[in-house]
Design a protein around this motif. Structure first.
Motif, mmCIF file in Angstrom:
data_model
loop_
_atom_site.group_PDB
_atom_site.id
_atom_site.type_symbol
_atom_site.label_atom_id
_atom_site.label_comp_id
_atom_site.label_asym_id
_atom_site.label_seq_id
_atom_site.Cartn_x
_atom_site.Cartn_y
_atom_site.Cartn_z
ATOM 1 N N LYS A 6 13.145 3.162 6.904
ATOM 2 C CA LYS A 6 12.208 3.591 5.846
ATOM 3 C C LYS A 6 11.081 2.577 5.651
ATOM 4 C CE LYS A 6 14.976 7.075 4.974
ATOM 5 N NZ LYS A 6 14.628 8.440 5.434
ATOM 6 N N VAL A 7 10.444 2.185 6.736
ATOM 7 C CA VAL A 7 9.352 1.221 6.630
ATOM 8 C C VAL A 7 8.138 1.847 5.959
ATOM 9 C CG1 VAL A 7 10.129 -0.096 8.629
ATOM 10 C CG2 VAL A 7 8.472 1.756 8.950
ATOM 11 N N SER A 8 7.352 1.012 5.305
ATOM 12 C CA SER A 8 6.119 1.478 4.666
ATOM 13 C C SER A 8 4.956 1.534 5.652
ATOM 14 C CB SER A 8 5.748 0.537 3.512
ATOM 15 O OG SER A 8 6.722 0.585 2.496
ATOM 16 N N ALA A 9 5.019 0.715 6.690
ATOM 17 C CA ALA A 9 3.972 0.668 7.712
ATOM 18 C C ALA A 9 4.570 -0.009 8.939
ATOM 19 C CB ALA A 9 2.747 -0.100 7.216
ATOM 20 N N ALA A 10 3.837 0.068 10.039
ATOM 21 C CA ALA A 10 4.335 -0.530 11.276
ATOM 22 C C ALA A 10 3.220 -1.265 11.999
ATOM 23 C CB ALA A 10 4.941 0.537 12.190
ATOM 24 N N ILE A 11 3.620 -2.157 12.883
ATOM 25 C CA ILE A 11 2.721 -2.880 13.783
ATOM 26 C C ILE A 11 3.244 -2.654 15.192
ATOM 27 C CG2 ILE A 11 1.941 -5.164 14.524
ATOM 28 C CD1 ILE A 11 2.304 -6.071 11.582
ATOM 29 N N GLY A 12 2.362 -2.417 16.146
ATOM 30 C CA GLY A 12 2.828 -2.184 17.509
ATOM 31 C C GLY A 12 1.669 -2.017 18.464
ATOM 32 N N ILE A 34 -0.511 -8.882 9.310
ATOM 33 C CA ILE A 34 0.293 -8.911 8.085
ATOM 34 C C ILE A 34 -0.599 -9.045 6.855
ATOM 35 C CG2 ILE A 34 1.899 -10.339 6.750
ATOM 36 C CD1 ILE A 34 3.299 -8.569 8.746
ATOM 37 N N ASN A 35 -1.603 -9.899 6.927
ATOM 38 C CA ASN A 35 -2.487 -10.065 5.777
ATOM 39 C C ASN A 35 -3.314 -8.819 5.512
ATOM 40 O OD1 ASN A 35 -2.561 -12.948 4.476
ATOM 41 N ND2 ASN A 35 -2.189 -13.271 6.663
ATOM 42 N N LEU A 36 -3.710 -8.110 6.568
ATOM 43 C CA LEU A 36 -4.412 -6.839 6.385
ATOM 44 C C LEU A 36 -3.533 -5.846 5.638
ATOM 45 C CD1 LEU A 36 -6.711 -4.769 7.045
ATOM 46 C CD2 LEU A 36 -5.462 -4.290 9.168
ATOM 47 N N LEU A 37 -2.277 -5.705 6.051
ATOM 48 C CA LEU A 37 -1.380 -4.782 5.372
ATOM 49 C C LEU A 37 -1.109 -5.213 3.930
ATOM 50 C CD1 LEU A 37 1.175 -3.911 8.203
ATOM 51 C CD2 LEU A 37 -0.380 -2.327 7.034
ATOM 52 N N ALA A 38 -0.982 -6.515 3.702
ATOM 53 C CA ALA A 38 -0.776 -7.006 2.337
ATOM 54 C C ALA A 38 -1.955 -6.647 1.443
ATOM 55 C CB ALA A 38 -0.552 -8.520 2.350
ATOM 56 N N GLU A 39 -3.168 -6.810 1.966
ATOM 57 C CA GLU A 39 -4.357 -6.450 1.188
ATOM 58 C C GLU A 39 -4.413 -4.951 0.935
ATOM 59 O OE1 GLU A 39 -6.754 -8.424 -0.256
ATOM 60 O OE2 GLU A 39 -5.280 -9.978 0.238
ATOM 61 N N LYS A 70 9.142 -3.082 3.372
ATOM 62 C CA LYS A 70 9.540 -3.169 4.780
ATOM 63 C C LYS A 70 8.381 -2.786 5.709
ATOM 64 C CE LYS A 70 14.429 -2.122 3.949
ATOM 65 N NZ LYS A 70 15.545 -1.213 4.280
ATOM 66 N N ILE A 71 8.139 -3.640 6.676
ATOM 67 C CA ILE A 71 7.150 -3.384 7.721
ATOM 68 C C ILE A 71 7.870 -3.476 9.061
ATOM 69 C CG2 ILE A 71 5.051 -4.229 8.850
ATOM 70 C CD1 ILE A 71 4.178 -5.284 6.087
ATOM 71 N N GLY A 72 7.682 -2.492 9.916
ATOM 72 C CA GLY A 72 8.343 -2.481 11.213
ATOM 73 C C GLY A 72 7.453 -3.051 12.301
ATOM 74 N N LEU A 73 8.029 -3.807 13.203
ATOM 75 C CA LEU A 73 7.315 -4.302 14.376
ATOM 76 C C LEU A 73 7.915 -3.673 15.623
ATOM 77 C CD1 LEU A 73 5.333 -6.214 15.872
ATOM 78 C CD2 LEU A 73 7.180 -7.898 15.911
ATOM 79 N N LEU A 130 -4.471 -3.067 -2.644
ATOM 80 C CA LEU A 130 -5.525 -2.105 -2.961
ATOM 81 C C LEU A 130 -4.929 -0.772 -3.375
ATOM 82 C CD1 LEU A 130 -8.578 -1.451 -2.995
ATOM 83 C CD2 LEU A 130 -8.377 -0.847 -0.570
ATOM 84 N N ALA A 131 -3.857 -0.361 -2.701
ATOM 85 C CA ALA A 131 -3.200 0.908 -3.014
ATOM 86 C C ALA A 131 -2.356 0.819 -4.277
ATOM 87 C CB ALA A 131 -2.316 1.324 -1.846
ATOM 88 N N ASN A 132 -1.966 -0.422 -4.656
ATOM 89 C CA ASN A 132 -1.025 -0.657 -5.756
ATOM 90 C C ASN A 132 0.262 0.129 -5.517
ATOM 91 O OD1 ASN A 132 -0.274 -1.916 -8.178
ATOM 92 N ND2 ASN A 132 -0.809 -0.105 -9.387
ATOM 93 N N SER A 133 0.646 0.195 -4.247
ATOM 94 C CA SER A 133 1.810 0.994 -3.879
ATOM 95 C C SER A 133 2.242 0.619 -2.470
ATOM 96 C CB SER A 133 1.472 2.488 -3.930
ATOM 97 O OG SER A 133 2.508 3.270 -3.369
ATOM 98 N N ALA A 134 3.539 0.812 -2.207
ATOM 99 C CA ALA A 134 4.051 0.631 -0.851
ATOM 100 C C ALA A 134 4.347 1.966 -0.187
ATOM 101 C CB ALA A 134 5.313 -0.227 -0.879
#
Length: 414
Positions: free
Chosen positions: A112-118, A328-333, A46-49, A337-341
């Protein structure tokens, strides 16, 4: 055959039938015995905007969301990240800082998002920045170019891909110096971003001998710029720095109608389409330079992605769509890299990442989340459609006229 043989045969046949029935029953049992339960699908990441989909910044905010949805659909279609789909939870702060904080907290605590954009607008980003550090959830800021967004102790605040004011103003100062301009006009919006442009550019220009600066400050929601233009007209600037989103295009049109035609530097990051829709053929009547670019529109990798975007979304992939796509692609990469959310591990990965795509510079970060190697790409309008199937039938296309060398990253005072 004797009569005595018949009972024996009957017994044998019955025995065979019984044996076959037993075997068949056992076979049926083994065939129908339930196997292990199928592995349930992995839950999405989950990613929050914290978007700005209505209000003053709706044009850029809705474009950003289009880029986000395009990127998410493409990533999920190709297998997701770590075998999991990405899910974006969309909210709308309407550009209100207090509402943005409330929405961010809900995304963290409830969703419970793993990261956010804003942080499209600087005022919203300044409010969200300490919240991200407090929650321990990384946030990717969007436009939000005020240097006040970053603090030296920030560890969960990153930006992508729009550059900070101080970095861009370095490039603008060098450009003004190279052109030999001595009279610089400025039209700025009265909020954090506009004031940052004013203070930063004035401080840089003070180092240039003989340069005079005239500044007019207008409210964010202003629509009639007549009085401001008249004052600038009396100053007779050789170049005008326009730092008034979201009404900057209206100010330019009014300026042209009043017969004022200096070179105009667009000192914010509007979509090219937004400017074209407001100005139409006027973009060819003056030298209109978009200074806040972050990719070369002739880059073959951009053209490839923009053609796919056109096919899927039915429109031109402009600056705001690129922002959402890249975020979105930055967060996916970073998740790969982290091998984790896990939010903290994503933060650690962002601190180490160097992600470029078709941008003019890699997305890598200083410890406080500022871009490590920012550049600016200046573009102008040219007649005719862009190459390929990026925007067929268009009357214009953007063309890069200058890509700066790497600029000095901003270092917060505290």
């Amino acid at each position: 055959m004797s009569k005595k043989a018949f009972p024996k045969m009957r017994v044998a046949v019955i025995s065979i039938i019984i044996i076959v029935a037993i075997i068949a029953g056992v076979a049926y049992y083994y065939v129908t015995l339930p196997g292990p339960a199928p592995t349930p699908p992995l839950s999405p990441i989950k990613i929050g905007l914290v978007g700005e989909l209505t209000g003053p910044w709706a044009y850029s905010g809705t474009g950003q969301l289009e880029g986000i949805r395009f990127a998410v659909e493409k990533i999920n279609r190709e297998g997701g990240v770590l075998g999991r789909n990405i899910e974006v939870i969309v909210t709308d702060s309407k550009g209100d800082p207090s509402e943005a904080v409330t929405l961010f907290r809900r995304l963290v605590e409830v969703d419970k998002v793993s990261a956010a954009i804003g942080g499209l607008s600087s005022s919203v980003a300044i409010a969200l920045s300490p919240e991200a550090d407090k929650a321990g959830v990384p946030i990717i800021m969007s436009w939000a170019a005020s240097e006040k967004v970053h603090r030296k102790d920030s560890r969960y605040v990153f930006r992508s891909p729009v550059q900070l004011v101080p970095c861009v103003m370095q490039g603008v100062t060098e450009y003004i110096k190279s052109q030999g301009y001595k009279r610089v006009g400025m039209l700025v919006a009265d909020y954090a971003f506009g004031r940052s442009v004013e203070a930063c550019l004035k401080s840089y220009l003070e180092a240039l001998p003989g340069v005079q600066v005239a500044v007019e400050v207008a409210p964010v929601g202003e629509t009639d710029f007549t009085s401001y233009i008249r004052k600038l007209q009396a100053f007779n600037p050789e170049v005008l720095v326009n730092a008034h989103p979201p009404r900057g295009a209206s100010a330019i049109k009014q300026m042209i109608e009043m017969g004022m035609k200096p070179e105009v530097l667009i000192a914010y990051a509007p979509d090219w389409t937004e400017l074209w829709e407001a100005l139409r053929d006027d973009v060819f009547q003056i030298k209109l330079v978009h200074i806040w670019g972050f990719f070369d529109p002739s880059n073959p990798d951009y053209i490839r992605v923009a053609e796919e975007f056109r096919e899927k979304m039915g429109k031109f992939m402009d600056m705001s769509q690129v922002v959402g796509y890249v975020q979105i692609n930055l967060l996916a990469e970073a998740i790969k890299l982290a091998n984790s959310a896990e939010p903290e591990k994503i933060r650690d990965a962002l601190s180490q990442i160097s992600y470029k795509s078709f941008l003019a510079f890699p997305l890598s970060y200083m410890p406080w989340g500022e871009l490590r190697e920012p550049r600016i790409v200046m573009t102008v309008f040219k007649p005719g459609p862009p190459p390929g199937r990026v925007n067929p039938g268009a009357e214009w296309h953007p063309e890069a006229i200058y890509i700066s060398p790497p600029l000095k990253p901003y270092v917060p005072e505290e």
